[in-house]
Design a protein around this motif. Structure first.
Motif: not given
Length: 445
Positions: A273-287
C-alpha cells in the motif's frame, strides 16, 4: 495391551448360517484327537511342577521372610522385597507362557508396569503398582495350585508303579502278602488289587489334569467379558487421545498462523500500500518497498511450507519413514545421529504401517523441536526399530533435562497422538539431563 476387534461378516451368498457346521467339525475332531495328548502333557508338567515348583515356592517364601525381617536393618530388607517383586513377576510370566503353550491360548505376555513419572520416584511407584498387579497374582495362584496338584500327581505316579508291581506278585510269592494301607491279603487277589490300583491312580492323575485345565482357564485366561471390557477401555482411551491430539493440532495451527504467517502477510499488504502511494512521487522508494514486500512474501511462503509439513509430510508417504527422518534431521538446528533399522516386511510399498509411521515421525519431530528450543542440547540421537509388529523409537539429547508433559504443550500432543494410535509413551528427563523419550506404536494399518 490392545485387542483387535472381532470381525463380523455375513455368510456367503447361497449358504445358510447352518452350513458352517461341517467346516467346524474337522476342527472339533482335531481337538478331540489332541485331548489325550494334552492330558498326558498336563500330567507331565504337573509332575515337573511338583518336583521343582515346590523349591521355587520355598525360595519365594524365604525371600519374603528375609525381606520383612531385615527391613529395619539399613534398609537391606527393602532391597530383598524389591527382588521378590521381580522374582514373582518372572514366575508369573513363566506361568502365563506355560498355560498359553499348553492349551493353545493366544495370551498376551505379562509385562512389567511402566514408569509413569521420571526418576527414582517413578521407578518406586512402578514397583508398587507391580506388587499389586492382579494378573500377576492370579498367575502366581495358579502356579501354587499347580505345585500342589503336581505333588499329588507324583504320589499317584508312584501309586501306579506300586500297583503294577503288586499285580505281578503271584509270580514271585505265595500265601499272603501286604496290600494297600498295611492290610494283609492272599496273593491270589494281588492282580485284581494291582489293576484296580493302577486304574484308580490313573483316574486321579487325569482328574487332576482336568482340574488344572479348569483352574488355569479361570485364573490365567481372561474371560470374554474381561476381554470386551478391556477392549472398550482401550478404544475409549484411543478415541479420547485422538480427539485431544486433533484439538492440540488445531490450536497449534491457529497459533502459528496468528503469530507467524498472518502478521507477515499483513505487513506485506501494508508495504504494498505504501509503495502504491509512492510509485508516482518517489519511484525509488516504491521500488525498495516492493522489494521488501517480495522478501516478506517469500518468508511467508517458507513459513506456510513448514506449517504444511507439520500437518502432512509428503516425503513420509512417498519414500517412507527412513527418508522422512533423514530430511527431518537435515533441517534440525542441532546435530542429529540417526539410526533407523526396519524389517523388510515393514518397508514394502504394500506392507507399510502408515499410521504408525506418522505417529512416530511427528513424535520425533516434536522431540527435536523441543530439544532445539528448550534443552540447550548440543546433539541428539534418534533410534528407530521394528519390534514384534510395532515401531519403537527413542530420542535422547544431552540437554539440561527437566522436561515435563504440560497440558496443551508439545509433549502432550505427542502423548495423545501415540495413544490414539494404540501405542505407549514414556518420558525420562531428570534435572541436569539427559532427556529421553520412547514411543512404541503397533502396526495396525
Amino acid at each position: 495391551m490392545t485387542t483387535n476387534p472381532t470381525s463380523l461378516t455375513p455368510p456367503p451368498q447361497g449358504r445358510t448360517p447352518g452350513s458352517a457346521a461341517p467346516a467346524a467339525a474337522p476342527a472339533a475332531a482335531d481337538d478331540a484327537a489332541k485331548r489325550p495328548f494334552r492330558i498326558l502333557l498336563t500330567a507331565l508338567e504337573l509332575a515337573a511342577l511338583g518336583a521343582l515348583g515346590t523349591a521355587v515356592f520355598a525360595t519365594l517364601t524365604a525371600m519374603l521372610g528375609v525381606g520383612l525381617g531385615l527391613t529395619f536393618v539399613f534398609g537391606i530388607g527393602l532391597l530383598v522385597l524389591v527382588g521378590l517383586v521381580y522374582a514373582l513377576y518372572g514366575v508369573a510370566w513363566f506361568e502365563v507362557r506355560r498355560v498359553a503353550d499348553l492349551y493353545g491360548e493366544d495370551l498376551p505376555d505379562l509385562r512389567l508396569r511402566p514408569r509413569l513419572r521420571p526418576g527414582f520416584g517413578g521407578w518406586v511407584r512402578s514397583i508398587g503398582r507391580q506388587s499389586i498387579d492382579g494378573r500377576m497374582w492370579r498367575a502366581m495362584l495358579n502356579f501354587v495350585l499347580g505345585c500342589i496338584a503336581g505333588t499329588l500327581v507324583l504320589r499317584l505316579l508312584w501309586g501306579v508303579v506300586w500297583s503294577a508291581v503288586i499285580a505281578f506278585a503271584p509270580l514271585r510269592a505265595e500265601g499272603e502278602m501286604e496290600g494297600p494301607f498295611g492290610a494283609v491279603m492272599p496273593v491270589g487277589w494281588a492282580p485284581v488289587v494291582g489293576i484296580l490300583g493302577v486304574l484308580a491312580a490313573a483316574a486321579g492323575i487325569v482328574g487332576l489334569a482336568l482340574l488344572h485345565r479348569l483352574l488355569s482357564r479361570t485364573l490365567v485366561v481372561p474371560s470374554r467379558e474381561a476381554e470386551l471390557s478391556a477392549q472398550v477401555r482401550t478404544t475409549s482411551a484411543q478415541r479420547a487421545g485422538a480427539v485431544r491430539a486433533a484439538e492440540l493440532e488445531r490450536t497449534r495451527i491457529e497459533r502459528d498462523l496468528h503469530d507467524g504467517v498472518q502478521p507477515r502477510l499483513v505487513s506485506v499488504g501494508m508495504t504494498l500500500g505504501l509503495a502504491q502511494q509512492k510509485i508516482d512521487t518517489d519511484p525509488t522508494a516504491a521500488k525498495e518497498l516492493i522489494g521488501e514486500a517480495h522478501t516478506s512474501t517469500k518468508a511467508a511462503i517458507t513459513e506456510l511450507r513448514q506449517l504444511a509439513r507439520g500437518i502432512h509430510t509428503s516425503v513420509l508417504d512417498d519414500r517412507g519413514l527412513d527418508a522422512a527422518l533423514s530430511a527431518l534431521g537435515g533441517r534440525s538446528h542441532i546435530p542429529v545421529q540417526l539410526d533407523v533399522r526396519l524389517d523388510a516386511g515393514m518397508t514394502g510399498a504394500g506392507a507399510r504401517c502408515r499410521d504408525a509411521e506418522a505417529a512416530v515421525y511427528f513424535a520425533i519431530a516434536e522431540s527435536l523441536t523441543n530439544a532445539a528450543k528448550h534443552s540447550r542440547a548440543s546433539e541428539c540421537r534418534v533410534v528407530v526399530r521394528s519390534r514384534d509388529g510395532a515401531l519403537w523409537a527413542r530420542v535422547e539429547d544431552n540437554g539440561m533435562g527437566g522436561a515435563q508433559v504440560q497440558p496443551g504443550g508439545g509433549l502432550d500432543g505427542i502423548a495423545n497422538r501415540v495413544l490414539a494410535a494404540g501405542g505407549t509413551f514414556r518420558l525420562e528427563s531428570p534435572a541436569g539431563g539427559p532427556t529421553s523419550l520412547e514411543v512404541t506404536v503397533p502396526c495396525a494399518s
